[in-house]
Design a protein around this motif. Structure first.
Motif, PDB file in Angstrom:
ATOM      1  N   ASP A 545       0.843  -1.187   0.000  1.00 32.67           N
ATOM      2  CA  ASP A 545       0.000   0.000   0.000  1.00 32.67           C
ATOM      3  C   ASP A 545       0.882   1.241   0.000  1.00 32.67           C
ATOM      4  OD1 ASP A 545      -2.066   1.758   0.160  1.00 32.67           O
ATOM      5  OD2 ASP A 545      -2.529   1.362   2.274  1.00 32.67           O
ATOM      6  N   ILE A 546       0.794   2.050  -1.050  1.00 33.81           N
ATOM      7  CA  ILE A 546       1.613   3.253  -1.146  1.00 33.81           C
ATOM      8  C   ILE A 546       0.720   4.458  -1.452  1.00 33.81           C
ATOM      9  CG2 ILE A 546       3.605   1.920  -1.923  1.00 33.81           C
ATOM     10  CD1 ILE A 546       3.089   2.924  -4.736  1.00 33.81           C
ATOM     11  N   GLN A 547       1.280   5.656  -1.322  1.00 33.66           N
ATOM     12  CA  GLN A 547       0.555   6.895  -1.627  1.00 33.66           C
ATOM     13  C   GLN A 547       0.976   7.421  -2.995  1.00 33.66           C
ATOM     14  OE1 GLN A 547       1.669   9.306   1.841  1.00 33.66           O
ATOM     15  NE2 GLN A 547      -0.470   9.284   2.486  1.00 33.66           N
ATOM     16  N   LYS A 548       0.000   7.853  -3.785  1.00 40.23           N
ATOM     17  CA  LYS A 548       0.317   8.430  -5.086  1.00 40.23           C
ATOM     18  C   LYS A 548       1.195   9.661  -4.959  1.00 40.23           C
ATOM     19  CE  LYS A 548      -3.635   6.815  -7.773  1.00 40.23           C
ATOM     20  NZ  LYS A 548      -4.814   7.213  -8.589  1.00 40.23           N
ATOM     21  N   THR A 549       0.977  10.427  -3.903  1.00 40.38           N
ATOM     22  CA  THR A 549       1.758  11.658  -3.755  1.00 40.38           C
ATOM     23  C   THR A 549       3.230  11.368  -3.476  1.00 40.38           C
ATOM     24  OG1 THR A 549       1.088  11.679  -1.425  1.00 40.38           O
ATOM     25  CG2 THR A 549      -0.189  13.042  -2.950  1.00 40.38           C
ATOM     26  N   ASP A 550       3.538  10.164  -2.989  1.00 38.97           N
ATOM     27  CA  ASP A 550       4.937   9.810  -2.764  1.00 38.97           C
ATOM     28  C   ASP A 550       5.622   9.350  -4.048  1.00 38.97           C
ATOM     29  OD1 ASP A 550       4.531  10.323  -0.090  1.00 38.97           O
ATOM     30  OD2 ASP A 550       4.196   8.224   0.466  1.00 38.97           O
ATOM     31  N   PHE A 551       4.836   8.832  -4.979  1.00 34.76           N
ATOM     32  CA  PHE A 551       5.385   8.317  -6.249  1.00 34.76           C
ATOM     33  C   PHE A 551       4.541   8.893  -7.389  1.00 34.76           C
ATOM     34  CE2 PHE A 551       6.043   5.197  -2.876  1.00 34.76           C
ATOM     35  CZ  PHE A 551       7.394   4.949  -2.959  1.00 34.76           C
ATOM     36  N   ASN A 552       4.676  10.196  -7.629  1.00 36.58           N
ATOM     37  CA  ASN A 552       3.801  10.869  -8.578  1.00 36.58           C
ATOM     38  C   ASN A 552       4.198  10.647 -10.031  1.00 36.58           C
ATOM     39  OD1 ASN A 552       6.053  12.504  -8.671  1.00 36.58           O
ATOM     40  ND2 ASN A 552       5.153  14.094  -7.361  1.00 36.58           N
ATOM     41  N   ASN A 553       5.306   9.953 -10.257  1.00 36.39           N
ATOM     42  CA  ASN A 553       5.707   9.576 -11.623  1.00 36.39           C
ATOM     43  C   ASN A 553       5.958   8.070 -11.642  1.00 36.39           C
ATOM     44  OD1 ASN A 553       6.721   9.302 -14.183  1.00 36.39           O
ATOM     45  ND2 ASN A 553       8.324  10.871 -13.955  1.00 36.39           N
ATOM     46  N   PRO A 554       4.878   7.255 -11.652  1.00 38.37           N
ATOM     47  CA  PRO A 554       5.027   5.809 -11.474  1.00 38.37           C
ATOM     48  C   PRO A 554       5.958   5.155 -12.481  1.00 38.37           C
ATOM     49  CG  PRO A 554       2.732   6.476 -11.293  1.00 38.37           C
ATOM     50  CD  PRO A 554       3.482   7.659 -11.776  1.00 38.37           C
ATOM     51  N   ASP A 555       5.946   5.582 -13.721  1.00 37.99           N
ATOM     52  CA  ASP A 555       6.795   4.952 -14.731  1.00 37.99           C
ATOM     53  C   ASP A 555       8.273   5.082 -14.386  1.00 37.99           C
ATOM     54  OD1 ASP A 555       4.578   4.222 -16.154  1.00 37.99           O
ATOM     55  OD2 ASP A 555       4.639   5.978 -17.495  1.00 37.99           O
ATOM     56  N   LYS A 556       8.628   6.155 -13.741  1.00 35.80           N
ATOM     57  CA  LYS A 556      10.018   6.388 -13.374  1.00 35.80           C
ATOM     58  C   LYS A 556      10.313   5.941 -11.937  1.00 35.80           C
ATOM     59  CE  LYS A 556      13.514  10.081 -13.061  1.00 35.80           C
ATOM     60  NZ  LYS A 556      13.860   9.844 -11.645  1.00 35.80           N
ATOM     61  N   ASP A 557       9.337   6.114 -11.061  1.00 33.45           N
ATOM     62  CA  ASP A 557       9.588   5.922  -9.639  1.00 33.45           C
ATOM     63  C   ASP A 557       9.395   4.490  -9.164  1.00 33.45           C
ATOM     64  OD1 ASP A 557      10.123   8.594  -9.407  1.00 33.45           O
ATOM     65  OD2 ASP A 557       8.143   9.153  -8.643  1.00 33.45           O
ATOM     66  N   ILE A 558       8.695   3.649  -9.954  1.00 36.05           N
ATOM     67  CA  ILE A 558       8.373   2.295  -9.488  1.00 36.05           C
ATOM     68  C   ILE A 558       8.837   1.276 -10.511  1.00 36.05           C
ATOM     69  CG2 ILE A 558       6.513   0.711  -8.817  1.00 36.05           C
ATOM     70  CD1 ILE A 558       4.900   3.132  -7.935  1.00 36.05           C
ATOM     71  N   LEU A 559       9.515   0.246 -10.033  1.00 37.15           N
ATOM     72  CA  LEU A 559      10.002  -0.843 -10.879  1.00 37.15           C
ATOM     73  C   LEU A 559       9.438  -2.155 -10.342  1.00 37.15           C
ATOM     74  CD1 LEU A 559      11.920  -1.926 -13.124  1.00 37.15           C
ATOM     75  CD2 LEU A 559      13.687  -2.060 -11.340  1.00 37.15           C
ATOM     76  N   LEU A 560       8.772  -2.938 -11.222  1.00 36.41           N
ATOM     77  CA  LEU A 560       8.224  -4.240 -10.859  1.00 36.41           C
ATOM     78  C   LEU A 560       8.971  -5.316 -11.636  1.00 36.41           C
ATOM     79  CD1 LEU A 560       4.425  -3.285 -11.054  1.00 36.41           C
ATOM     80  CD2 LEU A 560       5.857  -3.393  -9.015  1.00 36.41           C
ATOM     81  N   VAL A 561       9.603  -6.256 -10.919  1.00 36.89           N
ATOM     82  CA  VAL A 561      10.429  -7.272 -11.576  1.00 36.89           C
ATOM     83  C   VAL A 561      10.212  -8.630 -10.921  1.00 36.89           C
ATOM     84  CG1 VAL A 561      12.225  -5.620 -12.247  1.00 36.89           C
ATOM     85  CG2 VAL A 561      12.387  -6.775 -10.053  1.00 36.89           C
ATOM     86  N   ASN A 562      10.691  -9.667 -11.608  1.00 36.29           N
ATOM     87  CA  ASN A 562      10.758 -11.016 -11.041  1.00 36.29           C
ATOM     88  C   ASN A 562       9.397 -11.498 -10.544  1.00 36.29           C
ATOM     89  OD1 ASN A 562      12.033 -13.397 -10.275  1.00 36.29           O
ATOM     90  ND2 ASN A 562      12.546 -12.627  -8.233  1.00 36.29           N
ATOM     91  N   GLY A 563       8.374 -11.274 -11.366  1.00 34.51           N
ATOM     92  CA  GLY A 563       7.048 -11.788 -11.038  1.00 34.51           C
ATOM     93  C   GLY A 563       6.124 -10.797 -10.385  1.00 34.51           C
ATOM     94  N   ALA A 564       6.605  -9.679  -9.915  1.00 33.17           N
ATOM     95  CA  ALA A 564       5.731  -8.665  -9.332  1.00 33.17           C
ATOM     96  C   ALA A 564       4.953  -7.967 -10.444  1.00 33.17           C
ATOM     97  CB  ALA A 564       6.549  -7.653  -8.542  1.00 33.17           C
ATOM     98  N   THR A 565       3.665  -7.690 -10.189  1.00 27.32           N
ATOM     99  CA  THR A 565       2.801  -7.085 -11.200  1.00 27.32           C
ATOM    100  C   THR A 565       2.141  -5.839 -10.629  1.00 27.32           C
ATOM    101  OG1 THR A 565       0.845  -8.330 -10.531  1.00 27.32           O
ATOM    102  CG2 THR A 565       2.338  -9.379 -12.131  1.00 27.32           C
ATOM    103  N   ASN A 566       1.326  -5.174 -11.517  1.00 31.33           N
ATOM    104  CA  ASN A 566       0.626  -3.976 -11.059  1.00 31.33           C
ATOM    105  C   ASN A 566      -0.327  -4.284  -9.904  1.00 31.33           C
ATOM    106  OD1 ASN A 566       1.841  -2.223 -12.872  1.00 31.33           O
ATOM    107  ND2 ASN A 566       0.388  -2.725 -14.510  1.00 31.33           N
ATOM    108  N   GLU A 567      -0.841  -5.527  -9.868  1.00 29.70           N
ATOM    109  CA  GLU A 567      -1.751  -5.911  -8.783  1.00 29.70           C
ATOM    110  C   GLU A 567      -1.024  -5.998  -7.441  1.00 29.70           C
ATOM    111  OE1 GLU A 567      -1.711  -7.401 -11.773  1.00 29.70           O
ATOM    112  OE2 GLU A 567      -3.562  -6.361 -12.400  1.00 29.70           O
ATOM    113  N   THR A 568       0.296  -6.047  -7.473  1.00 30.67           N
ATOM    114  CA  THR A 568       1.067  -6.099  -6.229  1.00 30.67           C
ATOM    115  C   THR A 568       0.936  -4.798  -5.448  1.00 30.67           C
ATOM    116  OG1 THR A 568       2.671  -7.539  -7.320  1.00 30.67           O
ATOM    117  CG2 THR A 568       3.374  -6.500  -5.284  1.00 30.67           C
TER     118      THR A 568
END
Length: 571
Positions: A545-568
């Protein structure tokens, strides 16, 4: 008229003040010391007030019995005689005046306070023959060790007070690794005698001590059975300097304890222990040169102390593996306040021998300067035990070689930084497969850490549980952590990060691997790094559970790898 009234009022107030002062002087306890009631402020659990020892008004000065302060004459019998004389009177103080007092082991008895006056140093002899093998405990196991310089068992009402120094002459006992000395220091050490092992990289004071190292498969605990077998490697069996076992109402106040053969101060299965105003010192290179190892103790306060040691500084334990689980005596109800730690493997440490459990601990207002790790929790498979209800706050840390905060359930007995400067813990260990959960599986849960400022030279923090039993319910709140690399959470559940700022040089600010139910709120990180603020890895990771205001540029600020998905991720 008004002036006379004012004058009379002043006289009345002065008389009342004088009366209060006289009443206080007449009715206050004799020799009342400073008010330490603040130690019990803002404690998160029901903490009983620790009972301090009280002594009759009897005393004897060791010089009255013929003690000699020339640093050479053994005063062992004088100390024993002075203690016995006070015991015969129902208890009292054994006074040690200024001077260097050489002695063999001091065996404490109930109702005794050994008081070192200004300028007094009690130095323990380096003659190994004075330290017979006795049944004792080391690293959580009952075994045979050389008798401790200071020991007491099954006692009550004991104290060590004053402003003097206890010196354990530890250099006569300890091995030294070549990588921990300059070339000139090493050359002089080798010239002094002793013997070398491990391709001449490890110095031992005697051949017998080196033989014990080999017989023990390079561990501290030899797997021997008989007294005779232990006797053959007696020099190897270094004692802790202060061994207090099953004692009640213990006070250590004002002294310096330094240069111990192994651990410095080791209360075991004690109750109502007060440790304050101490200076605890060992050379930074001293093997097993811990400061304070509190094991299976209850109702303890530790405050206003300075530590500068060769291993863990303030360390809580409760027995090792099956022996610790069978003993089943946790370390509980402990306050640690206003302490400073300079060198040490850890500033405040729990483990790794914690098989009897650790619970109800408050740590606050401490400063750690240059400790390998600041706040350190360590265990491994096989230990078992539960560590819970730990509250840590207001900790400042500078120049930490590895992590300011580390939870490591894969601890293998090594220091966090090896002699060559490399870390002894690899995150690859987290890929180890799960094993069945049994009584041998350690559990760490319900740990609260807040108001932390730290800089380090490794990772900002490491939270690592076990694949089969996660690190549970750890809250980190109000923290600023600066380090070359970011914060890693591995095999954990129920972690809360609130108002945490990570300043890193490279890599993700926060990496989450195989962890669940993670809450991140008001998370901040420096944006001048190419890598993302958050990296999530592993198919088993979820419910983050994260806040959008903490990661306001998801494409740059968040990396999902090794089986992790957007549903994570949950917004």
């Amino acid at each position: 008229m008004k002036k006379r009234n004012i004058k009379n009022l002043k006289l009345t107030l002065w008389s009342a003040t004088l009366a209060v002062m006289l009443f206080t002087a007449c009715h206050s306890p004799k020799n009342a010391g400073p008010d330490y009631s603040w130690v019990y402020d803002n404690i998160e659990f029901d903490m009983p007030k620790v009972k301090e020892p009280v002594f009759p008004n009897n005393s004897i000065n060791i010089t009255d019995l013929g003690a000699v302060a020339d640093g050479q004459t053994l005063n062992t019998e004088i100390f024993a005689k002075a203690i016995d004389m006070m015991v015969a009177k129902g208890g009292g103080r054994v006074i040690v005046p200024a001077g260097i007092w050489m002695t063999g082991p001091i065996v404490m008895k109930s109702n005794i306070n050994i008081h070192l006056e200004d300028g007094a140093m009690v130095r323990f002899s380096d003659n190994f023959d004075l330290y017979p093998l006795v049944e004792s405990s080391f690293e959580g196991i009952m075994t045979w060790r050389c008798q401790s310089p200071i020991s007491g068992r099954d006692l009550e009402n004991i104290a060590f007070t004053g402003n003097g120094v206890f010196d354990g002459n530890g250099q006569a006992w300890r091995p030294v690794k070549r990588g921990k000395m300059t070339a000139n220091q090493w050359r002089n050490l080798v010239k002094s005698g002793g013997t070398l092992e491990d391709n001449d990289s490890y110095w031992w004071p005697t051949e017998q001590a080196a033989r014990g190292y080999i017989i023990s498969n390079r561990n501290n605990l030899p797997q021997l059975e008989t007294y005779e077998e232990f006797l053959e490697i007696k020099d190897f069996l270094r004692p802790v300097m202060v061994s207090l076992i099953n004692c009640q109402r213990v006070l250590l106040d004002g002294l310096t304890f330094q240069n111990s053969p192994a651990w410095n101060i080791h209360p075991l299965m004690c109750q109502d222990v007060t440790i304050r105003n101490l200076t605890v010192r060992n050379p930074w290179y001293s093997q097993n040169g811990d400061g304070l190892d509190l094991e299976s103790c209850k109702n303890v306060v530790i405050y206003n102390n300075n530590f500068d040691v060769g291993d863990d500084a303030i360390c809580f334990k409760s027995g090792r593996d099956k022996e610790g689980r069978d003993r089943a005596i946790p370390t509980e109800n402990v306050i640690v306040k206003n302490n400073v730690v300079y060198h040490g493997h850890g500033g405040f440490v729990v483990g790794s021998e914690m098989s009897g459990g650790v619970r109800n601990v408050h740590v606050s207002d401490c400063t750690f300067m240059g400790t390998n790790i600041g706040i350190r929790f360590k265990s491994t498979r096989g230990r078992g035990g539960i560590v819970e209800n730990i509250y840590i706050s207001n900790i400042n840390m500078i120049d930490i070689p590895t992590e300011p905060i580390r939870f490591n359930m894969f601890y293998g007995g090594k220091a966090p930084v090896l002699d060559n400067g490399e870390s002894s813990t690899s995150l690859i260990e987290s890929d180890a497969p799960s094993v069945p959960v049994t009584e041998e599986t350690p559990l760490f849960r319900n740990i609260h850490v807040k108001n932390i400022v730290a800089n380090g030279f490794g990772n900002a923090a490491l939270f690592m549980g076990l694949p089969e039993l996660k690190l549970e319910n750890v809250v980190l709140e109000n923290a600023i952590l600066q380090a070359p690399k970011g914060f890693s959470i591995i095999d954990a559940e129920g972690i809360v990060l609130k108002n945490v700022k990570i300043i890193r040089d490279s890599g993700p600010a926060l990496t989450i691997f195989n962890s669940n139910n993670i809450t991140i709120k008001d998370f901040d990180f420096n944006k001048n790094v190419a890598e993302p603020g958050l990296a999530v890895s592993g198919r088993s990771s979820g419910n983050i559970d994260i806040q959008k205001t903490d990661f306001n540029n998801p494409d740059k600020d968040i990396l999902l790898v090794n089986g992790a998905t957007n549903e994570t991720i949950g917004w």
